[in-house]
Design an enzyme around this catalytic site. Structure first.
Site, short mmCIF file in Angstrom:
data_model
loop_
_atom_site.label_atom_id
_atom_site.label_comp_id
_atom_site.label_asym_id
_atom_site.label_seq_id
_atom_site.Cartn_x
_atom_site.Cartn_y
_atom_site.Cartn_z
CD GLU A 6 -4.65 5.00 0.83
OE1 GLU A 6 -5.27 5.89 1.15
OE2 GLU A 6 -3.91 3.95 1.57
CG ASP B 240 0.35 5.04 5.71
OD1 ASP B 240 0.33 4.65 4.64
OD2 ASP B 240 -0.85 5.41 5.98
CG ASP C 105 -4.64 -1.69 3.53
OD1 ASP C 105 -4.96 -2.41 4.62
OD2 ASP C 105 -4.42 -0.60 3.55
CG ASN D 227 -1.84 1.30 1.57
OD1 ASN D 227 -1.44 2.20 1.02
ND2 ASN D 227 -3.07 1.05 1.65
CG ASN E 118 -8.08 -1.12 5.72
OD1 ASN E 118 -7.46 -0.63 6.51
ND2 ASN E 118 -8.45 -0.53 4.60
CE1 TYR F 299 -6.45 0.61 1.27
CE2 TYR F 299 -7.66 1.99 -0.48
CZ TYR F 299 -7.38 1.90 0.85
OH TYR F 299 -7.23 2.85 1.62
#
Length: 252
Positions: free
Chosen positions: A35, A240, A144, A7, A146, A105
């Protein structure tokens, strides 16, 4: 063979942070991004030897995925075939003779869990989509997701309980995914290893290693014989998130 998932929190942004050096040094067979936050024509990448596939969100500067690969697929599919989910550029699936590869994602449940109901519908439909593919041939998907699945997968599990990414509902949905015939490749190999793939930009979280493991390679169980190693590349900066890696036997 090497598969990378990252990501990048904006492809245009990470290109200014030595992305091409990292990309060339990793020298992956498949390099999957999430992303990307871009539209068609906003970036022209010179990647000799790689085929490039992008899925853009309709909303500008939001979401988006990409795959760069040395191996041309038989077929490329964008989205999961559910109109409700397919406007945000969140899935690309490549088909090869022996397996499927997907970058994904997963939607974030958002502040105050405003999008949790939508996220749970996504999880239900995504499970159906992955099961549909896995019924045909082995599937490996990355990205990702999440969600930090277990307490070991984030630094502050008690204070984050019921926050986006660590709700009981999201964790239970990921358990359903695994129980339906999939494996978390890193945790399968390293059941007790504490390491993270995402850190907030606030409170010096990365410097203090107060992170979350929310980036995964997940595979159907019949893909497991191909797997040799899984890694989380915590030393790589630029986003990040850090990249995660899967090392396999020859897939092509």
């Amino acid at each position: 063979m090497k598969l990378i998932s990252w990501n990048v929190n904006g492809l245009r942004a990470v290109l200014k942070k030595d992305f091409m050096t990292i990309f060339n040094e990793l020298d992956a067979d498949w390099f999957c991004l999430q992303e990307t936050k871009m539209q068609a024509g906003q970036v022209e990448l010179d990647l000799p030897g790689y085929h490039q596939y992008f899925n853009y969100a309709e909303r500008k500067g939001y979401s988006g995925t990409a795959i760069f690969t040395k191996h041309e697929p038989l077929n490329v599919t964008y989205g999961m075939g559910v109109p409700e989910h397919d406007t945000e550029g969140r899935i690309i699936t490549l088909e090869y003779p022996n397996f499927y590869l997907m970058t994904v994602y997963t939607p974030n449940s958002g502040g105050e869990l405003k999008r949790l109901d939508y996220r749970q519908q996504w999880d239900k439909d995504f499970l159906a989509y992955t099961n549909q593919l896995a019924a045909k041939k082995p599937l490996v998907y990355c990205g990702d997701l999440n969600v930090a699945h277990q307490e070991i997968d984030l630094k502050n599990d008690k204070t984050n309980h019921h926050n986006a990414g660590f709700t009981d509902e999201e964790r239970a949905d990921f358990t359903k995914q695994l129980d339906s015939g999939f494996i978390d490749t890193f945790r399968n190999l390293y059941p007790d290893t504490v390491t993270y793939s995402w850190w907030s930009y606030r409170f010096h979280a990365r410097a203090n290693n107060a992170g979350w493991r929310i980036d995964y390679f997940v595979s159907s169980r019949d893909f497991k014989p191909y797997i040799q190693d899984a890694k989380i590349l915590t030393d790589i900066m630029g986003s990040d998130h850090c990249p995660v890696e899967l090392v396999t036997k020859d897939l092509i």
